[in-house]
Write a protein that holds these residues in place. Structure first.
Motif, PDB file in Angstrom:
ATOM      1  N   UNK A  51       0.945  -1.494   0.307  1.00 55.88           N
ATOM      2  CA  UNK A  51      -0.168  -0.418  -0.071  1.00 55.88           C
ATOM      3  C   UNK A  51       0.747   1.525  -0.044  1.00 55.88           C
ATOM      4  N   UNK A  52      -0.010   2.732  -0.079  1.00 54.73           N
ATOM      5  CA  UNK A  52       0.998   3.833  -0.306  1.00 54.73           C
ATOM      6  C   UNK A  52       0.609   4.563   0.314  1.00 54.73           C
ATOM      7  N   UNK A  53       1.142   5.017   1.686  1.00 54.51           N
ATOM      8  CA  UNK A  53       0.260   5.986   2.762  1.00 54.51           C
ATOM      9  C   UNK A  53       0.984   6.706   2.825  1.00 54.51           C
ATOM     10  N   UNK A  54      -0.421   7.993   2.488  1.00 50.67           N
ATOM     11  CA  UNK A  54       0.381   9.938   2.594  1.00 50.67           C
ATOM     12  C   UNK A  54       0.727   9.966   3.518  1.00 50.67           C
ATOM     13  N   UNK A  55       1.903  10.726   3.572  1.00 52.21           N
ATOM     14  CA  UNK A  55       2.344  11.920   5.350  1.00 52.21           C
ATOM     15  C   UNK A  55       2.650  13.238   4.803  1.00 52.21           C
ATOM     16  N   UNK A  56       3.269  13.466   6.424  1.00 54.49           N
ATOM     17  CA  UNK A  56       3.681  14.747   5.702  1.00 54.49           C
ATOM     18  C   UNK A  56       4.759  14.761   6.939  1.00 54.49           C
ATOM     19  N   UNK A  57       6.101  15.700   6.665  1.00 53.62           N
ATOM     20  CA  UNK A  57       7.133  15.634   7.603  1.00 53.62           C
ATOM     21  C   UNK A  57       6.987  16.177   8.137  1.00 53.62           C
ATOM     22  N   UNK A  58       7.704  15.618   9.276  1.00 46.58           N
ATOM     23  CA  UNK A  58       7.784  16.786  10.846  1.00 46.58           C
ATOM     24  C   UNK A  58       8.865  17.525  10.448  1.00 46.58           C
ATOM     25  N   UNK A  59       9.890  16.082  10.320  1.00 52.38           N
ATOM     26  CA  UNK A  59      10.813  16.803  11.036  1.00 52.38           C
ATOM     27  C   UNK A  59      12.118  16.435  10.381  1.00 52.38           C
ATOM     28  N   UNK A  60      13.105  16.619  10.494  1.00 50.40           N
ATOM     29  CA  UNK A  60      14.405  16.477   9.596  1.00 50.40           C
ATOM     30  C   UNK A  60      15.445  16.160  10.157  1.00 50.40           C
ATOM     31  N   UNK A  61      16.561  15.444  10.049  1.00 51.18           N
ATOM     32  CA  UNK A  61      17.659  14.962  10.379  1.00 51.18           C
ATOM     33  C   UNK A  61      17.729  13.869  11.903  1.00 51.18           C
ATOM     34  N   UNK A  62      16.819  13.285  11.446  1.00 50.42           N
ATOM     35  CA  UNK A  62      16.114  13.305  12.950  1.00 50.42           C
ATOM     36  C   UNK A  62      16.894  11.623  13.464  1.00 50.42           C
ATOM     37  N   UNK A  63      17.317  11.031  14.541  1.00 51.15           N
ATOM     38  CA  UNK A  63      17.644   9.525  14.957  1.00 51.15           C
ATOM     39  C   UNK A  63      17.098   8.519  14.063  1.00 51.15           C
ATOM     40  N   UNK A  64      18.069   7.490  13.444  1.00 51.77           N
ATOM     41  CA  UNK A  64      17.451   6.534  12.881  1.00 51.77           C
ATOM     42  C   UNK A  64      17.629   6.006  14.168  1.00 51.77           C
ATOM     43  N   UNK A  65      16.332   4.808  13.868  1.00 56.20           N
ATOM     44  CA  UNK A  65      15.908   3.445  15.200  1.00 56.20           C
ATOM     45  C   UNK A  65      16.948   2.288  14.403  1.00 56.20           C
ATOM     46  N   UNK A  66      16.147   1.223  15.272  1.00 52.58           N
ATOM     47  CA  UNK A  66      17.050   0.119  15.369  1.00 52.58           C
ATOM     48  C   UNK A  66      15.985  -0.877  15.175  1.00 52.58           C
ATOM     49  N   UNK A  67      16.454  -2.072  15.263  1.00 52.84           N
ATOM     50  CA  UNK A  67      15.001  -3.101  14.791  1.00 52.84           C
ATOM     51  C   UNK A  67      13.933  -3.453  15.561  1.00 52.84           C
ATOM     52  N   UNK A  68      14.090  -2.835  17.117  1.00 53.63           N
ATOM     53  CA  UNK A  68      12.344  -2.391  17.713  1.00 53.63           C
ATOM     54  C   UNK A  68      12.188  -1.191  18.028  1.00 53.63           C
ATOM     55  N   UNK A  69      12.424  -0.520  16.794  1.00 53.14           N
ATOM     56  CA  UNK A  69      11.926   0.893  16.801  1.00 53.14           C
ATOM     57  C   UNK A  69      13.075   1.625  17.964  1.00 53.14           C
ATOM     58  N   UNK A  70      13.623   1.382  18.241  1.00 52.02           N
ATOM     59  CA  UNK A  70      13.659   2.393  19.544  1.00 52.02           C
ATOM     60  C   UNK A  70      14.882   3.256  19.012  1.00 52.02           C
TER      61      UNK A  70
END
Length: 207
Positions: free
Chosen positions: A121-140
């Motif tokens: 599927x394709x979801x429409x969204x909006x960018x709320x911030x850039x340069x955020x920390x990436x996440x690990x496999x657990x989503x942290x």
């Protein structure tokens, strides 16, 4: 020269009662249109299973609204297909597909809507911030791995629950919480069901 009557002159001939009724009917019509639009998504939208991610516990529950965060809310653009340069408040389209566990995984993020992949599927969204920390496999969040991710909101970040029932959700580990969203062909999404440990906790009525 022919003079056309002004709008003020025209409305001045209509009694205040009829003007008030017309305004009420207009507001009711707009409200019904919004309700029907959301109901149409819930009825006919493609179901997408979303894994939740940690959220600031101070913000998790506000009154009767559960504040939600998702794994697909933070996107490492270097690892995804699509565009790479984004700005805050920019509309984007996120391509997702079920992973081995059936939960949606982001495959690409685009400025223009792409065709949905088979089974995705394709979801429409909006960018709320850039340069955020990436996440690990657990989503942290894992800032040591870099700050090249973007944050995207989908209009699924808050969910109304019956009064007095939010405590169980507030204290639930995010790994046990799952959201089933309905996604329209245009990419708009609405929360359809909320599950804990695979069991239904709340289901959104069609209206």
């Amino acid at each position: 020269m022919i003079r056309l009557p002004s709008a003020d002159a025209f409305t001045g001939r209509i009694s205040p009662l009829w003007r008030g009724l017309a305004a009420i009917l207009l507001l009711c019509g707009l409200t019904l249109a919004l309700v029907e639009s959301r109901a149409r998504i819930l009825r006919s939208g493609t179901e997408v299973r979303l894994a939740t991610a940690p959220v600031d516990p101070r913000d998790l529950f506000r009154g009767d609204y559960v504040i939600l965060n998702y794994k697909i809310s933070t996107l490492d653009t270097a690892k995804l297909d699509g565009d790479k340069a984004f700005e805050r408040n920019q509309p984007v389209f996120v391509s997702v597909a079920p992973g081995v566990d059936g939960l949606a995984e982001a495959k690409g993020v685009y400025l223009a809507r792409p065709a949905a992949a088979a089974g995705g599927s394709v979801l429409e969204g909006r960018v709320t911030s850039i340069g955020a920390c990436v996440t690990n496999a657990n989503g942290d969040p894992d800032c040591s791995a870099g700050r090249r991710a973007i944050r995207v909101s989908y209009g699924l970040e808050s969910y109304f629950v019956p009064q007095g029932t939010g405590r169980a959700i507030e204290t639930t580990e995010h790994k046990r919480l799952e959201i089933v969203a309905a996604v329209s062909s245009s990419g708009q999404a609405a929360i359809k069901r909320l599950l804990i440990d695979g069991k239904l906790v709340h289901q959104e009525p069609p209206y």
